[in-house]
Design a protein around this motif. Sequence first.
Motif, PDB file in Angstrom:
ATOM      1  N   PHE A  44       0.825  -1.199   0.000  1.00  0.00           N
ATOM      2  CA  PHE A  44       0.000   0.000   0.000  1.00  0.00           C
ATOM      3  C   PHE A  44       0.864   1.256   0.000  1.00  0.00           C
ATOM      4  N   LEU A  45       2.155   1.107   0.269  1.00  0.00           N
ATOM      5  CA  LEU A  45       3.082   2.240   0.303  1.00  0.00           C
ATOM      6  C   LEU A  45       3.642   2.508  -1.086  1.00  0.00           C
ATOM      7  N   PRO A  46       4.192   3.704  -1.293  1.00  0.00           N
ATOM      8  CA  PRO A  46       4.937   3.926  -2.533  1.00  0.00           C
ATOM      9  C   PRO A  46       6.084   2.920  -2.609  1.00  0.00           C
ATOM     10  N   PRO A  47       6.641   2.702  -3.794  1.00  0.00           N
ATOM     11  CA  PRO A  47       7.730   1.727  -3.916  1.00  0.00           C
ATOM     12  C   PRO A  47       8.847   1.984  -2.904  1.00  0.00           C
ATOM     13  N   LEU A  48       9.371   0.897  -2.339  1.00  0.00           N
ATOM     14  CA  LEU A  48      10.431   1.004  -1.342  1.00  0.00           C
ATOM     15  C   LEU A  48      11.764   1.336  -2.007  1.00  0.00           C
ATOM     16  N   SER A  49      12.555   2.161  -1.339  1.00  0.00           N
ATOM     17  CA  SER A  49      13.909   2.463  -1.822  1.00  0.00           C
ATOM     18  C   SER A  49      14.816   1.276  -1.513  1.00  0.00           C
ATOM     19  N   ASP A  50      16.017   1.269  -2.090  1.00  0.00           N
ATOM     20  CA  ASP A  50      16.972   0.195  -1.796  1.00  0.00           C
ATOM     21  C   ASP A  50      17.294   0.140  -0.306  1.00  0.00           C
ATOM     22  N   GLN A  51      17.404   1.306   0.321  1.00  0.00           N
ATOM     23  CA  GLN A  51      17.707   1.346   1.756  1.00  0.00           C
ATOM     24  C   GLN A  51      16.557   0.731   2.563  1.00  0.00           C
ATOM     25  N   GLU A  52      15.315   1.020   2.168  1.00  0.00           N
ATOM     26  CA  GLU A  52      14.166   0.466   2.881  1.00  0.00           C
ATOM     27  C   GLU A  52      14.055  -1.048   2.667  1.00  0.00           C
ATOM     28  N   VAL A  53      14.344  -1.501   1.448  1.00  0.00           N
ATOM     29  CA  VAL A  53      14.347  -2.946   1.181  1.00  0.00           C
ATOM     30  C   VAL A  53      15.431  -3.613   2.022  1.00  0.00           C
ATOM     31  N   ALA A  54      16.609  -2.993   2.080  1.00  0.00           N
ATOM     32  CA  ALA A  54      17.712  -3.561   2.865  1.00  0.00           C
ATOM     33  C   ALA A  54      17.329  -3.679   4.339  1.00  0.00           C
ATOM     34  N   ARG A  55      16.614  -2.699   4.871  1.00  0.00           N
ATOM     35  CA  ARG A  55      16.187  -2.762   6.277  1.00  0.00           C
ATOM     36  C   ARG A  55      15.206  -3.904   6.508  1.00  0.00           C
ATOM     37  N   GLN A  56      14.318  -4.135   5.540  1.00  0.00           N
ATOM     38  CA  GLN A  56      13.366  -5.245   5.676  1.00  0.00           C
ATOM     39  C   GLN A  56      14.080  -6.593   5.571  1.00  0.00           C
ATOM     40  N   VAL A  57      15.046  -6.677   4.669  1.00  0.00           N
ATOM     41  CA  VAL A  57      15.825  -7.911   4.534  1.00  0.00           C
ATOM     42  C   VAL A  57      16.616  -8.160   5.813  1.00  0.00           C
ATOM     43  N   GLN A  58      17.165  -7.099   6.405  1.00  0.00           N
ATOM     44  CA  GLN A  58      17.898  -7.256   7.659  1.00  0.00           C
ATOM     45  C   GLN A  58      16.976  -7.790   8.752  1.00  0.00           C
ATOM     46  N   TYR A  59      15.718  -7.369   8.740  1.00  0.00           N
ATOM     47  CA  TYR A  59      14.733  -7.889   9.692  1.00  0.00           C
ATOM     48  C   TYR A  59      14.562  -9.397   9.494  1.00  0.00           C
ATOM     49  N   LEU A  60      14.451  -9.827   8.224  1.00  0.00           N
ATOM     50  CA  LEU A  60      14.336 -11.264   7.943  1.00  0.00           C
ATOM     51  C   LEU A  60      15.547 -12.006   8.499  1.00  0.00           C
ATOM     52  N   LEU A  61      16.729 -11.480   8.207  1.00  0.00           N
ATOM     53  CA  LEU A  61      17.962 -12.139   8.643  1.00  0.00           C
ATOM     54  C   LEU A  61      18.075 -12.155  10.166  1.00  0.00           C
ATOM     55  N   ASN A  62      17.689 -11.069  10.814  1.00  0.00           N
ATOM     56  CA  ASN A  62      17.745 -11.008  12.283  1.00  0.00           C
ATOM     57  C   ASN A  62      16.851 -12.066  12.923  1.00  0.00           C
ATOM     58  N   ASN A  63      15.774 -12.438  12.244  1.00  0.00           N
ATOM     59  CA  ASN A  63      14.861 -13.458  12.754  1.00  0.00           C
ATOM     60  C   ASN A  63      15.274 -14.870  12.345  1.00  0.00           C
ATOM     61  N   GLY A  64      16.368 -14.990  11.613  1.00  0.00           N
ATOM     62  CA  GLY A  64      16.844 -16.303  11.195  1.00  0.00           C
ATOM     63  C   GLY A  64      16.101 -16.865   9.997  1.00  0.00           C
TER      64      GLY A  64
END
Length: 191
Positions: A44-64
């Motif tokens: 529902f948000l405007p397209p995510l920037s590379d930095q925002e995508v990286a933060r979401q991916v880091q969340y995935l990685l932090n959760n294993g």
Amino acid sequence: MAAISAVAPVLNKAPVVSTGKAANTNSMMVWQPHGNKFFETFSFLPPLSDQEVARQVQYLLNNGWTPCIEFESAAKAYADTHGWSGLDSSVTAGYYDNRYWVMWKLPMYGCTNPEEVLQEIRACTSAFPDCFIRVAGFDNIKQVQCSSFLAHRPQNDRTFAPVTGRQVGGAGGGGGYGAPPPPPPQQNYSW
């Protein structure tokens, strides 16, 4: 019997707390049910920037969770019907085509850096620029998908509308759609 007919004590009502926002009826909006296609978390948000995508991916990685990149053409990415397989979904309850997208390579087992995922998203975008691309996070212990989000929309995608275009009513008529779109076609169910 006397206990049933006994009058219950009257309790004092709790005081009503208001933020004051509901008093302004012009601030209330009605969801526009037609032309609002959403895919995954954050779609529902405007397209995510590379930095925002990286933060979401880091969340995935932090959760294993293991990142996985998937893509699909615009024609098949959004599951708003029972799909193109021809299966009678009244027989196979809960079956919908399009819920699984094409996987880009293998899941990224052992990935520790969001930049690795961003490189693969860029490669997938280069190979399939007219496709939607999402990143999913899989839990290898529970064997389930725990999270996913849209990482790329095709340039010709017209399914995204800004927040003001997703609602009707409110100040200035809201909406941004102009005339409301026609209602969806009637489904002809033959059970």
